[in-house]
Design an enzyme around this catalytic site. Structure first.
Site: not given
Length: 299
Positions: A158-159, A162, A194
């Site tokens: 994913d990131d 986050d 993010k």
């Protein structure tokens, strides 16, 4: 002392008292454990805790719900959920690596505040759908003062970082987020940093913006599958200073002035970010919601 063939990590932690240090020697296997408040973990001889015995969403490797512990010189891998989950405060992690876990390598949530991370790495963490396994997840009601220095997030599904539904600003100094969004055939969001902004997870409260003044100093985002530095609906005044964004597949810097967060359902105007003395290399930007200051290059 915990080593293969000796006392288990769980048994050692049951006996340990605040202020004491449990030493991991080499590679050991363990089920999920909770670290008592004030008890420290330190490694030697390439200390690795293999949590492949865990299973399901209850399979976090190490849970820190207390305060005042230090973890140093260990690798945490193969947990069926987070490698390390922190809801406590004032804990310190130095030279800790989380890898090959099935959710975020490191997660700080549920009020966890003032936790410090130095020289930590998080790589090749991936969940089945790719949407949860960040390198560092400082989200879901994390508190103030969480701090990262010289930390690296790479190749997570994913990131890199986050901050979804975080309740406290984070500071990142000389951190790197590289090549996130793909891991071993699994794709996720793939942003480098993010920065969060909408909270739709507080029970009894409608979705709302939660303005946080994050600071990123000397950070680098390279080769991520989405944006390098991403607003993600953050309406606080985020400061990026001496940062570099290079060859990300979305925008290197993604800081629009307005947006319509899906959780809110209406258009909002965000707080203006500050991009100071930063560099943009081999990529596009959207910085209508940011102010350039100092000696910025490539914008």
């Amino acid at each position: 002392m915990v080593k293969a063939g000796g006392m288990s990590l769980a048994d050692a932690l049951k006996k340990a008292k605040s202020g004491q240090t449990v030493v991991i020697d080499g590679t050991v296997k363990s089920g999920a454990v909770s670290l008592p408040a004030g008890v420290n973990l330190a490694g030697k001889n390439n200390a690795t805790i293999d949590f492949s015995q865990t299973s399901g969403s209850s399979g976090r490797g190490i849970t820190l719900s207390g305060n005042g512990s230090t973890l140093s010189n260990i690798t945490v891998k193969n947990a069926s959920d987070n490698g390390i989950f922190i809801s406590g405060s004032n804990n310190t992690l130095k030279y800790v690596t989380c890898c090959y876990n099935e959710d975020a390598g490191f997660q700080v949530s549920n009020g966890g505040a003032n936790n410090k991370f130095y020289n930590c790495k998080s790589h090749h963490n991936a969940d089945a759908k790719g949407e949860n396994a960040d390198g560092f997840a400082v989200k879901l009601h994390s508190g103030e003062g969480n701090y990262f220095e010289n930390c690296v997030a790479e190749y997570n599904s994913d990131d890199g970082w986050d901050c979804y539904a975080a309740h406290g600003a984070v500071t990142l100094v000389n951190c790197q987020a590289n090549y996130n969004g793909y891991c071993d055939g699994i794709y996720g969001d793939g942003n480098g940093f993010k920065m969060g902004g909408v909270d739709n997870k507080t029970p009894g409260k409608a979705a709302h913006l939660d303005p946080l003044n994050h600071k990123l100093i000397g950070c680098t985002a390279k080769g991520n599958y989405a944006n390098g530095f991403d607003r993600n609906n953050q309406s606080g005044v985020v400061t990026m200073k001496n940062c570099i964004s290079d060859s990300n597949k979305g925008n290197n810097y993604h800081w629009p002035l307005t947006g319509k967060p899906s959780a809110l359902g209406y258009k909002v105007t965000f707080g203006k970010a500050i991009i100071e003395d930063c560099t943009n290399i081999n990529g596009k930007v959207n910085i209508t919601g940011a102010t350039l200051k100092g000696n910025c290059k490539g914008f």
